[in-house]
Design a protein around this motif. Structure first.
Motif, PDB file in Angstrom:
ATOM      1  N   ASP A 181       0.825  -1.204   0.000  1.00 37.73           N
ATOM      2  CA  ASP A 181       0.000   0.000   0.000  1.00 37.73           C
ATOM      3  C   ASP A 181       0.860   1.254   0.000  1.00 37.73           C
ATOM      4  N   THR A 184       2.354   1.853  -3.426  1.00 37.22           N
ATOM      5  CA  THR A 184       1.392   2.256  -4.454  1.00 37.22           C
ATOM      6  C   THR A 184       1.447   3.758  -4.706  1.00 37.22           C
ATOM      7  N   MET A 227       5.795  -0.728 -10.992  1.00 33.84           N
ATOM      8  CA  MET A 227       4.764  -1.639 -11.465  1.00 33.84           C
ATOM      9  C   MET A 227       4.333  -2.648 -10.407  1.00 33.84           C
ATOM     10  N   THR A 230       1.040  -2.052  -8.158  1.00 39.18           N
ATOM     11  CA  THR A 230      -0.185  -2.088  -8.949  1.00 39.18           C
ATOM     12  C   THR A 230      -0.561  -3.516  -9.306  1.00 39.18           C
ATOM     13  N   ARG A 233      -1.720  -5.464  -6.008  1.00 41.68           N
ATOM     14  CA  ARG A 233      -3.037  -5.081  -5.497  1.00 41.68           C
ATOM     15  C   ARG A 233      -4.153  -5.525  -6.432  1.00 41.68           C
ATOM     16  N   SER A 234      -3.977  -5.307  -7.729  1.00 38.89           N
ATOM     17  CA  SER A 234      -5.027  -5.697  -8.678  1.00 38.89           C
ATOM     18  C   SER A 234      -5.187  -7.213  -8.732  1.00 38.89           C
ATOM     19  N   GLY A 276      -5.023  -5.545 -14.704  1.00 42.14           N
ATOM     20  CA  GLY A 276      -4.111  -4.918 -13.762  1.00 42.14           C
ATOM     21  C   GLY A 276      -2.704  -4.822 -14.307  1.00 42.14           C
ATOM     22  N   LEU A 279      -2.539  -1.982 -16.795  1.00 41.55           N
ATOM     23  CA  LEU A 279      -2.510  -0.684 -16.113  1.00 41.55           C
ATOM     24  C   LEU A 279      -1.103  -0.360 -15.632  1.00 41.55           C
ATOM     25  N   ALA A 280      -0.423  -1.366 -15.100  1.00 41.95           N
ATOM     26  CA  ALA A 280       0.959  -1.163 -14.664  1.00 41.95           C
ATOM     27  C   ALA A 280       1.875  -0.879 -15.848  1.00 41.95           C
ATOM     28  N   ARG A 283       1.380   2.701 -16.966  1.00 36.47           N
ATOM     29  CA  ARG A 283       2.051   3.644 -16.078  1.00 36.47           C
ATOM     30  C   ARG A 283       3.555   3.648 -16.320  1.00 36.47           C
TER      31      ARG A 283
END
Length: 361
Positions: A181, A184, A227, A230, A233-234, A276, A279-280, A283
């Motif tokens: 967390d 992140t 990365m 992310t 967590r996902s 997920g 998304l990483a 980014r």
């Protein structure tokens, strides 16, 4: 008197439940047009804003007018339902408008340099008055750096999420979740400074006769740090969404836990895991600070991510946007469009691959 007749006789007939009239679509459009005209007139007439404020005021006036007119025709209950539907649709349109504006801006300004020279040449020996020069070296750098980072981050992130969901208990698992967390929200510049102080200044001199060396691999390490949280967590959330009876059914048949995870849990959660991961990847592909700190950027093509400075598309956009040459902005816009197109292609390909694998099973 039967039960059905008694219940029907207890229903109180009110104007709200006996009206069968519906709001005509033309009248609905008229309310919207009138509200928009009033909103624009107020915005420009009083000089309090531009067309954006006029549209916002128009939406407010439209909702109020729709509630009044629909209430008189359809009743209060139907009018409230119609107003909330209109509010939801309006919020959806307002959310899509910025995205559509970004896409339109990228496409309209990025097509100027969509030519063979842009994709087939680098910025080596390109001066301020030279209209040529391209992003071939930046495209190669982005693909190598993000690819290496993905190869390192995906296995670590997925395995970490599997541990947290299937095996993690006690203080150690709580500690891992806490640090995930925290990571992140870590700024990208911090990840770049970490790799710079550890890999570039301490580790790389061992392989370069005592001299620190920038490299694309160092940028991949920094992107991996960004990365990992992310992906963890996902993937953790997707694994938790897998129904428990699927696991219990496999256990009842005598299937070991590791095989249940491999054959049942992961295939079920695979589409969400792929989302997920992408998304990483998106980014990582758009990060500039880590690449600038540990890869240095280079005007020439460098296919070796382990030796010498290397460019990336995001860093190329940053450098060209700040260049004094009048040809630089066109290169920056085309590079930004290329970066978005690469991420889109990778996302679509990953989605299709995950869907094909799920259908084959």
């Amino acid at each position: 008197m039967s039960l059905l007749e008694r219940e029907s006789s207890d229903v109180v007939m009110t104007p709200d439940n006996i009206r069968s009239q519906k709001l005509h679509p033309g009248l609905n459009v008229g309310i919207a047009v009138g509200a928009l005209v009033v909103g624009l007139a107020l915005a420009y007439g009083f000089g309090i804003g531009n067309y954006v404020l006029g549209v916002v005021l128009g939406v407010v006036f439209y909702l109020v007018g729709l509630q009044i007119v629909a209430g008189r025709i359809e009743g209060r209950r139907a009018a409230r339902d119609r107003m909330w539907k209109a509010l939801i649709y309006s919020a959806c349109v307002l959310a899509i408008l910025p995205l559509a504006s970004v896409v339109w801006t990228l496409v309209s300004k990025g097509v100027d340099r969509l030519d063979g020279d842009f994709f087939g040449s680098s910025m080596n020996n390109i001066g301020a008055r030279d209209p040529n020069g391209g992003a071939y070296h930046a495209i190669i750098g982005t693909l190598e750096q993000v690819g290496i980072a993905t190869l390192m981050a995906v296995p670590l992130g997925v395995l970490g999420a599997i541990y947290l969901v299937e095996y993690g208990r006690g203080k150690f698992a709580t500690t891992v979740r806490f640090f995930v967390d925290v990571m992140t929200g870590i700024p990208s510049i911090v990840a770049g400074l970490f790799v710079l102080s550890f890999w570039v200044l301490i580790v790389s001199p061992w392989f370069n006769n005592g001299t620190p060396r920038f490299s694309g691999f160092a940028a991949s390490l920094a992107l991996t740090v960004l990365m990992l949280p992310t992906i963890v967590r996902s993937t953790e959330e997707m694994l938790r969404l897998v129904p428990g009876p699927l696991r219990e059914g496999a256990y009842a048949l005598g299937v070991p836990q590791w095989k249940t995870i491999l054959k049942v849990v992961i295939p079920t959660a695979l589409p969400g895991i792929v989302t997920g991961v992408m998304l990483a990847v998106a980014r990582a592909a758009g990060e500039t600070a880590p690449v600038l700190l540990v890869a240095g950027g280079a005007a020439a093509i460098n296919f070796d991510p382990f030796a010498g400075g290397q460019q990336s598309l995001s860093l190329f956009v940053y450098q060209q946007a700040g260049d004094a040459s009048r040809y630089a902005p066109a290169r920056a816009w085309t590079a930004a469009l290329t970066l978005v197109a690469i991420v889109l292609i990778l996302t679509v390909a990953a989605k299709l691959l995950a869907r094909r694998n799920s259908l084959s099973k």
